[in-house]
Design a protein around this motif. Structure first.
Motif, PDB file in Angstrom:
ATOM      1  N   ALA A   1      36.155  29.050  45.175  1.00  0.00           N
ATOM      2  CA  ALA A   1      36.448  29.292  43.382  1.00  0.00           C
ATOM      3  C   ALA A   1      37.584  29.921  43.715  1.00  0.00           C
ATOM      4  CB  ALA A   1      35.929  29.531  41.928  1.00  0.00           C
ATOM      5  N   THR A   2      38.350  29.941  44.369  1.00  0.00           N
ATOM      6  CA  THR A   2      39.690  31.082  45.014  1.00  0.00           C
ATOM      7  C   THR A   2      41.129  30.425  44.459  1.00  0.00           C
ATOM      8  OG1 THR A   2      40.095  30.329  47.534  1.00  0.00           O
ATOM      9  CG2 THR A   2      38.530  32.679  47.016  1.00  0.00           C
ATOM     10  N   SER A   3      41.959  30.464  44.175  1.00  0.00           N
ATOM     11  CA  SER A   3      42.820  30.198  43.806  1.00  0.00           C
ATOM     12  C   SER A   3      43.773  31.848  42.647  1.00  0.00           C
ATOM     13  CB  SER A   3      42.610  29.909  42.011  1.00  0.00           C
ATOM     14  OG  SER A   3      43.050  31.151  40.966  1.00  0.00           O
ATOM     15  N   ARG A   4      45.548  30.874  43.100  1.00  0.00           N
ATOM     16  CA  ARG A   4      46.489  31.948  43.399  1.00  0.00           C
ATOM     17  C   ARG A   4      46.178  32.504  42.127  1.00  0.00           C
ATOM     18  NH1 ARG A   4      49.847  34.582  46.941  1.00  0.00           N
ATOM     19  NH2 ARG A   4      51.616  35.485  45.496  1.00  0.00           N
ATOM     20  N   MET A   5      45.647  32.670  40.553  1.00  0.00           N
ATOM     21  CA  MET A   5      46.211  33.125  39.837  1.00  0.00           C
ATOM     22  C   MET A   5      44.730  33.483  39.434  1.00  0.00           C
ATOM     23  SD  MET A   5      45.268  31.132  35.929  1.00  0.00           S
ATOM     24  CE  MET A   5      44.292  32.636  34.600  1.00  0.00           C
ATOM     25  N   GLY A   6      43.139  33.730  39.954  1.00  0.00           N
ATOM     26  CA  GLY A   6      42.250  34.318  40.100  1.00  0.00           C
ATOM     27  C   GLY A   6      42.676  35.864  41.631  1.00  0.00           C
ATOM     28  N   ALA A   7      44.281  35.527  42.235  1.00  0.00           N
ATOM     29  CA  ALA A   7      44.716  37.083  42.611  1.00  0.00           C
ATOM     30  C   ALA A   7      45.292  38.067  42.488  1.00  0.00           C
ATOM     31  CB  ALA A   7      45.488  36.578  44.665  1.00  0.00           C
ATOM     32  N   GLU A   8      46.388  37.436  41.251  1.00  0.00           N
ATOM     33  CA  GLU A   8      47.646  37.453  40.071  1.00  0.00           C
ATOM     34  C   GLU A   8      46.774  38.362  40.006  1.00  0.00           C
ATOM     35  OE1 GLU A   8      50.298  37.933  41.571  1.00  0.00           O
ATOM     36  OE2 GLU A   8      50.551  36.471  42.834  1.00  0.00           O
ATOM     37  N   LEU A   9      45.488  37.658  38.930  1.00  0.00           N
ATOM     38  CA  LEU A   9      44.565  38.135  37.955  1.00  0.00           C
ATOM     39  C   LEU A   9      44.217  39.477  38.474  1.00  0.00           C
ATOM     40  CD1 LEU A   9      43.646  38.050  34.898  1.00  0.00           C
ATOM     41  CD2 LEU A   9      41.858  37.210  35.441  1.00  0.00           C
ATOM     42  N   ASP A  10      43.923  39.267  39.729  1.00  0.00           N
ATOM     43  CA  ASP A  10      43.008  40.627  39.926  1.00  0.00           C
ATOM     44  C   ASP A  10      44.169  41.793  40.396  1.00  0.00           C
ATOM     45  OD1 ASP A  10      40.073  41.247  41.730  1.00  0.00           O
ATOM     46  OD2 ASP A  10      41.564  42.509  43.165  1.00  0.00           O
ATOM     47  N   SER A  11      44.643  41.755  40.669  1.00  0.00           N
ATOM     48  CA  SER A  11      45.765  43.166  41.171  1.00  0.00           C
ATOM     49  C   SER A  11      45.852  43.433  39.707  1.00  0.00           C
ATOM     50  CB  SER A  11      46.775  42.493  41.682  1.00  0.00           C
ATOM     51  OG  SER A  11      46.998  41.780  43.325  1.00  0.00           O
ATOM     52  N   LEU A  12      46.373  42.262  38.156  1.00  0.00           N
ATOM     53  CA  LEU A  12      46.893  43.363  37.293  1.00  0.00           C
ATOM     54  C   LEU A  12      45.706  44.323  36.779  1.00  0.00           C
ATOM     55  CD1 LEU A  12      48.516  40.122  35.696  1.00  0.00           C
ATOM     56  CD2 LEU A  12      49.753  42.144  37.039  1.00  0.00           C
ATOM     57  N   SER A  13      44.688  43.431  37.042  1.00  0.00           N
ATOM     58  CA  SER A  13      43.279  44.452  35.915  1.00  0.00           C
ATOM     59  C   SER A  13      43.607  46.157  37.562  1.00  0.00           C
ATOM     60  CB  SER A  13      41.839  43.182  36.504  1.00  0.00           C
ATOM     61  OG  SER A  13      40.727  44.269  36.085  1.00  0.00           O
ATOM     62  N   ASP A  14      43.929  45.071  38.597  1.00  0.00           N
ATOM     63  CA  ASP A  14      43.039  46.729  39.327  1.00  0.00           C
ATOM     64  C   ASP A  14      44.752  48.205  38.910  1.00  0.00           C
ATOM     65  OD1 ASP A  14      41.516  45.181  40.453  1.00  0.00           O
ATOM     66  OD2 ASP A  14      42.626  44.526  42.503  1.00  0.00           O
ATOM     67  N   ALA A  15      45.193  47.306  38.616  1.00  0.00           N
ATOM     68  CA  ALA A  15      47.065  48.199  38.184  1.00  0.00           C
ATOM     69  C   ALA A  15      46.258  48.674  37.134  1.00  0.00           C
ATOM     70  CB  ALA A  15      48.045  47.597  38.152  1.00  0.00           C
ATOM     71  N   ILE A  16      45.741  48.717  36.228  1.00  0.00           N
ATOM     72  CA  ILE A  16      45.307  48.544  34.693  1.00  0.00           C
ATOM     73  C   ILE A  16      44.177  49.598  34.752  1.00  0.00           C
ATOM     74  CG2 ILE A  16      44.553  48.814  32.378  1.00  0.00           C
ATOM     75  CD1 ILE A  16      46.505  46.178  32.479  1.00  0.00           C
ATOM     76  N   SER A  17      42.863  49.486  35.676  1.00  0.00           N
ATOM     77  CA  SER A  17      41.728  50.175  35.627  1.00  0.00           C
ATOM     78  C   SER A  17      42.088  50.794  36.192  1.00  0.00           C
ATOM     79  CB  SER A  17      40.799  49.111  36.045  1.00  0.00           C
ATOM     80  OG  SER A  17      40.561  48.013  35.533  1.00  0.00           O
ATOM     81  N   PHE A  18      42.069  51.034  37.203  1.00  0.00           N
ATOM     82  CA  PHE A  18      42.323  51.644  38.467  1.00  0.00           C
ATOM     83  C   PHE A  18      44.092  52.831  38.471  1.00  0.00           C
ATOM     84  CE2 PHE A  18      39.721  48.823  40.365  1.00  0.00           C
ATOM     85  CZ  PHE A  18      38.286  48.870  39.459  1.00  0.00           C
ATOM     86  N   GLY A  19      45.131  52.393  38.125  1.00  0.00           N
ATOM     87  CA  GLY A  19      45.861  52.684  37.654  1.00  0.00           C
ATOM     88  C   GLY A  19      46.367  53.439  36.383  1.00  0.00           C
TER      89      GLY A  19
END
Length: 328
Positions: free
Chosen positions: A61-79
């Motif tokens: 179930a990989t998708s381009r949207m999932g990859a972008e959403l994961d990066s935004l979530s990491d930036a907020i949660s861990f940055g």
């Protein structure tokens, strides 16, 4: 239900959103003075972040949207979230503290941007999938909170002083954007014999987390920092040995041992050659000793030299304790 059903494709993205909510909740806990819950929320976000990608690949179930959403979530949660938690905890109103928090958040975003760029790079060596370039986002977010974890568990000390905390934050920011290789657990394969010990270790780890959560988290962060020299050494060794890029770890260890022996000048002992040479040295007669024939006569050394090949060879009858026919 098929793997590509809408509900299945939604599951990894839902886990990513939950990780984002956990990271933002850490800021709210810090504002309320609940520092332990703030650290726990970022830890939950790290666990969820490690699950969403694996579940997406497992369910196809990989998708381009999932990859972008994961990066935004990491930036907020861990940055953003760890930087704000540290600022609220120690330096609310301090200009230097805010600068350090900004540096950490910016370095986290830059690290994630480089990670997304490296995903499209097809010219990397085969062993590059075993390493991260720099410290990954979840580990960086938790490492930044290490002074807070130690302070909550053991009280204030030199580790809770503002200069120490901000120097530590900037140092972790440098590790995020550095080129230092760190090991990736995504490619680790446990052998069949190690399954039972690993399950026991997981049980002990779960018990430690339940009974001593902050101590277990601090120990894990210290061990993670300690593994960086090993990862750097392993990366350099693989870069110098292309023959080990696509072989299993057991064969890599054999190659490493063989090259170590060759570098030290060691070689396997030639037992047959040594034994044969020793046997010939024992059988070779000495020139100053007289030669005794099987008839019992004694020949001086000069006579033996004149006889040459006609000198009878000394037999091993007496050595074995046997009598030759005709001996008395």
């Amino acid at each position: 239900m098929a793997r590509n059903a809408p509900g299945v494709r939604l599951l990894p993205n839902a886990i990513t959103v939950l990780a984002l909510c956990a990271g933002l909740s850490a800021v709210q806990f810090a504002l309320n003075g609940q520092l332990v819950l703030a650290v726990g929320a970022i830890g939950v976000a790290a666990v969820l972040d490690s699950l969403d990608g694996r579940i997406a690949r497992l369910l196809d179930a990989t998708s381009r949207m999932g990859a972008e959403l994961d990066s935004l979530s990491d930036a907020i949660s861990f940055g953003v979230a760890p930087a704000l938690v540290l600022y609220v905890w120690l330096a609310e109103g301090s200009r230097i503290g805010w600068v350090a928090a900004l540096i950490f958040a910016v370095c986290m975003v830059l690290r994630l941007a480089r990670f997304n760029t490296l995903l499209d790079d097809t010219e990397q060596p085969p062993y590059s999938s075993e390493f991260f370039v720099g410290v990954p986002a979840p580990a960086g977010g938790l490492l930044a909170l290490l002074p807070l974890v130690i302070t909550v568990e053991f009280g204030t000390g030199w580790w809770s002083a503002q200069p120490v905390v901000w120097i530590w934050t900037v140092a972790i920011s440098a590790l995020l954007i550095s080129r230092i290789p760190t090991l990736s657990l995504k490619t680790v394969r446990a052998p069949a014999k190690a399954v039972a010990p690993l399950l026991v270790a997981v049980g002990l780890l779960a018990a430690a987390i339940i009974q001593y959560p902050l101590i277990a988290l601090a120990s894990a962060m210290v061990l993670y920092l300690a593994h960086i020299p090993y990862a750097l050494r392993r990366h350099r060794w693989l870069a110098r040995h292309p023959e080990a890029w696509e072989v299993p770890p057991r064969e890599r260890r054999a190659i490493r041992r063989a090259r170590s022996q060759r570098r030290l000048g060691l070689r396997r002992p030639q037992f047959r050659r040594v034994a044969g040479a020793a046997r010939r040295a024992v059988r070779r007669p000495r020139p100053e000793q007289p030669h005794v024939a099987h008839t019992g006569r004694v020949y001086p050394a000069e006579s033996a030299a004149r006889m040459g090949d006609r000198t009878p060879r000394r037999r091993n009858w007496r050595r074995l304790g046997l009598r030759q026919r005709g001996d008395t």
